[in-house]
Design a protein around this motif. Sequence first.
Motif, PDB file in Angstrom:
ATOM      1  N   PHE A 198      51.213  39.483  36.095  1.00  0.00           N
ATOM      2  CA  PHE A 198      49.824  39.889  36.249  1.00  0.00           C
ATOM      3  C   PHE A 198      49.092  39.905  34.912  1.00  0.00           C
ATOM      4  O   PHE A 198      49.587  40.423  33.908  1.00  0.00           O
ATOM      5  CB  PHE A 198      49.782  41.277  36.890  1.00  0.00           C
ATOM      6  CG  PHE A 198      48.416  41.903  36.909  1.00  0.00           C
ATOM      7  CD1 PHE A 198      48.123  42.980  36.088  1.00  0.00           C
ATOM      8  CD2 PHE A 198      47.430  41.411  37.735  1.00  0.00           C
ATOM      9  CE1 PHE A 198      46.876  43.560  36.093  1.00  0.00           C
ATOM     10  CE2 PHE A 198      46.174  41.990  37.753  1.00  0.00           C
ATOM     11  CZ  PHE A 198      45.896  43.070  36.928  1.00  0.00           C
ATOM     12  N   LEU A 199      47.876  39.333  34.901  1.00  0.00           N
ATOM     13  CA  LEU A 199      47.015  39.365  33.722  1.00  0.00           C
ATOM     14  C   LEU A 199      45.775  40.226  33.948  1.00  0.00           C
ATOM     15  O   LEU A 199      45.545  41.185  33.223  1.00  0.00           O
ATOM     16  CB  LEU A 199      46.566  37.940  33.354  1.00  0.00           C
ATOM     17  CG  LEU A 199      47.625  36.978  32.824  1.00  0.00           C
ATOM     18  CD1 LEU A 199      47.041  35.589  32.665  1.00  0.00           C
ATOM     19  CD2 LEU A 199      48.192  37.476  31.499  1.00  0.00           C
ATOM     20  N   PHE A 200      44.939  39.817  34.919  1.00  0.00           N
ATOM     21  CA  PHE A 200      43.646  40.472  35.131  1.00  0.00           C
ATOM     22  C   PHE A 200      43.316  40.565  36.610  1.00  0.00           C
ATOM     23  O   PHE A 200      43.755  39.730  37.392  1.00  0.00           O
ATOM     24  CB  PHE A 200      42.489  39.637  34.530  1.00  0.00           C
ATOM     25  CG  PHE A 200      42.607  39.294  33.088  1.00  0.00           C
ATOM     26  CD1 PHE A 200      42.896  37.988  32.704  1.00  0.00           C
ATOM     27  CD2 PHE A 200      42.413  40.247  32.106  1.00  0.00           C
ATOM     28  CE1 PHE A 200      42.981  37.646  31.374  1.00  0.00           C
ATOM     29  CE2 PHE A 200      42.498  39.919  30.776  1.00  0.00           C
ATOM     30  CZ  PHE A 200      42.788  38.606  30.405  1.00  0.00           C
ATOM     31  N   THR A 201      42.471  41.548  36.928  1.00  0.00           N
ATOM     32  CA  THR A 201      41.754  41.551  38.199  1.00  0.00           C
ATOM     33  C   THR A 201      40.264  41.690  37.901  1.00  0.00           C
ATOM     34  O   THR A 201      39.863  42.512  37.078  1.00  0.00           O
ATOM     35  CB  THR A 201      42.161  42.738  39.085  1.00  0.00           C
ATOM     36  OG1 THR A 201      43.559  42.855  39.131  1.00  0.00           O
ATOM     37  CG2 THR A 201      41.617  42.540  40.494  1.00  0.00           C
ATOM     38  N   LEU A 202      39.464  40.886  38.595  1.00  0.00           N
ATOM     39  CA  LEU A 202      38.006  40.984  38.513  1.00  0.00           C
ATOM     40  C   LEU A 202      37.482  41.308  39.900  1.00  0.00           C
ATOM     41  O   LEU A 202      37.940  40.728  40.889  1.00  0.00           O
ATOM     42  CB  LEU A 202      37.410  39.663  38.018  1.00  0.00           C
ATOM     43  CG  LEU A 202      37.911  39.185  36.651  1.00  0.00           C
ATOM     44  CD1 LEU A 202      37.530  37.739  36.410  1.00  0.00           C
ATOM     45  CD2 LEU A 202      37.358  40.076  35.548  1.00  0.00           C
ATOM     46  N   TYR A 203      36.524  42.229  39.978  1.00  0.00           N
ATOM     47  CA  TYR A 203      36.098  42.702  41.288  1.00  0.00           C
ATOM     48  C   TYR A 203      34.676  42.304  41.672  1.00  0.00           C
ATOM     49  O   TYR A 203      34.349  42.253  42.861  1.00  0.00           O
ATOM     50  CB  TYR A 203      36.208  44.229  41.352  1.00  0.00           C
ATOM     51  CG  TYR A 203      37.629  44.724  41.297  1.00  0.00           C
ATOM     52  CD1 TYR A 203      38.149  45.288  40.146  1.00  0.00           C
ATOM     53  CD2 TYR A 203      38.471  44.601  42.396  1.00  0.00           C
ATOM     54  CE1 TYR A 203      39.456  45.735  40.091  1.00  0.00           C
ATOM     55  CE2 TYR A 203      39.781  45.045  42.361  1.00  0.00           C
ATOM     56  CZ  TYR A 203      40.266  45.615  41.196  1.00  0.00           C
ATOM     57  OH  TYR A 203      41.564  46.046  41.150  1.00  0.00           O
ATOM     58  N   SER A 204      33.815  42.037  40.665  1.00  0.00           N
ATOM     59  CA  SER A 204      32.433  41.735  41.030  1.00  0.00           C
ATOM     60  C   SER A 204      31.851  40.726  40.054  1.00  0.00           C
ATOM     61  O   SER A 204      32.272  40.627  38.896  1.00  0.00           O
ATOM     62  CB  SER A 204      31.595  43.017  41.025  1.00  0.00           C
ATOM     63  OG  SER A 204      31.657  43.653  39.783  1.00  0.00           O
ATOM     64  N   ALA A 205      30.878  39.962  40.544  1.00  0.00           N
ATOM     65  CA  ALA A 205      30.222  38.931  39.737  1.00  0.00           C
ATOM     66  C   ALA A 205      29.646  39.550  38.473  1.00  0.00           C
ATOM     67  O   ALA A 205      29.031  40.625  38.513  1.00  0.00           O
ATOM     68  CB  ALA A 205      29.145  38.236  40.548  1.00  0.00           C
ATOM     69  N   LYS A 209      29.904  34.411  41.612  1.00  0.00           N
ATOM     70  CA  LYS A 209      30.059  34.526  43.062  1.00  0.00           C
ATOM     71  C   LYS A 209      30.890  33.403  43.657  1.00  0.00           C
ATOM     72  O   LYS A 209      31.367  33.516  44.787  1.00  0.00           O
ATOM     73  CB  LYS A 209      28.694  34.577  43.736  1.00  0.00           C
ATOM     74  CG  LYS A 209      27.972  35.891  43.493  1.00  0.00           C
ATOM     75  CD  LYS A 209      26.686  35.990  44.292  1.00  0.00           C
ATOM     76  CE  LYS A 209      26.034  37.338  44.077  1.00  0.00           C
ATOM     77  NZ  LYS A 209      24.771  37.470  44.843  1.00  0.00           N
ATOM     78  N   LYS A 210      31.053  32.305  42.904  1.00  0.00           N
ATOM     79  CA  LYS A 210      31.779  31.163  43.474  1.00  0.00           C
ATOM     80  C   LYS A 210      32.973  30.725  42.641  1.00  0.00           C
ATOM     81  O   LYS A 210      33.766  29.910  43.096  1.00  0.00           O
ATOM     82  CB  LYS A 210      30.834  29.967  43.634  1.00  0.00           C
ATOM     83  CG  LYS A 210      29.746  30.170  44.655  1.00  0.00           C
ATOM     84  CD  LYS A 210      28.941  28.894  44.834  1.00  0.00           C
ATOM     85  CE  LYS A 210      27.900  29.058  45.926  1.00  0.00           C
ATOM     86  NZ  LYS A 210      27.102  27.833  46.126  1.00  0.00           N
TER      87      LYS A 210
END
Lengths: 113, 114
Positions: free
Chosen positions: A46-53, A68-69
């Motif tokens: 695991f490196l990162f999690t991104l949750y929102s634009a 968003k894409k």
Amino acid sequence: EDQVTQSPEALRLQEGESSSLNCSYTVSGLRGLFWYRQDPGKGPEFLFTLYSAGEEKEKERLKATLTKKESFLHITAPKPEDSATYLCAVQTLMKAAGNKLTFGGGTRVLVKP
Amino acid sequence: NAGVTQTPKFRILKIGQSMTLQCTQDMNHNYMYWYRQDPGMGLKLIYYSVGAGITDKGEVPNGYNVSRSTTEDFPLRLELAAPSQTSVYFCASSAHGGSTDTQYFGPGTRLTVL
């Protein structure tokens, strides 16, 4: 159906030569976008999690961004030890409970000294 | 913590043979998963479990079975091995299944069916 596409499939860099990896996705109900690193013969790390634009996260020479894409993983001034396959995955809710990860095919990065 | 451990690391099976891939986690995670990874392809979910005694199918469950009698262990059973099951198998676990959950992976089992 959730889809994740990573490009390029492979990337050869000279040490110090910065570059970016792309992860484009189509999904309904994104819960998070994940980046993992995978070394040969090993499991994804695991490196990162991104949750929102608009969100960005950094770790050493790696920086992940999210729209968003698509998501980008920027590698700044890479070193040979950054050589690995980088996997992108989108997390969505499974029917009853828990999360499903849909993975892209990965980008193999080779950094030459 | 050892995290997620898998045995064996490598195995060669003949067509029609059976085997069990073992997976153990020591993080007290409720959720566990089995994926397969084929060359150049993304990981595909085979089965998952939301707790002891509760399992469900993922995207590619045919030819596999699972059970979960304890929180720590989640074995994957291949009953009649076929060449199409040649792959690398990864077990993963996560804590709670919520929107901020993260899956952590084991080192994998490389299986060849001849």
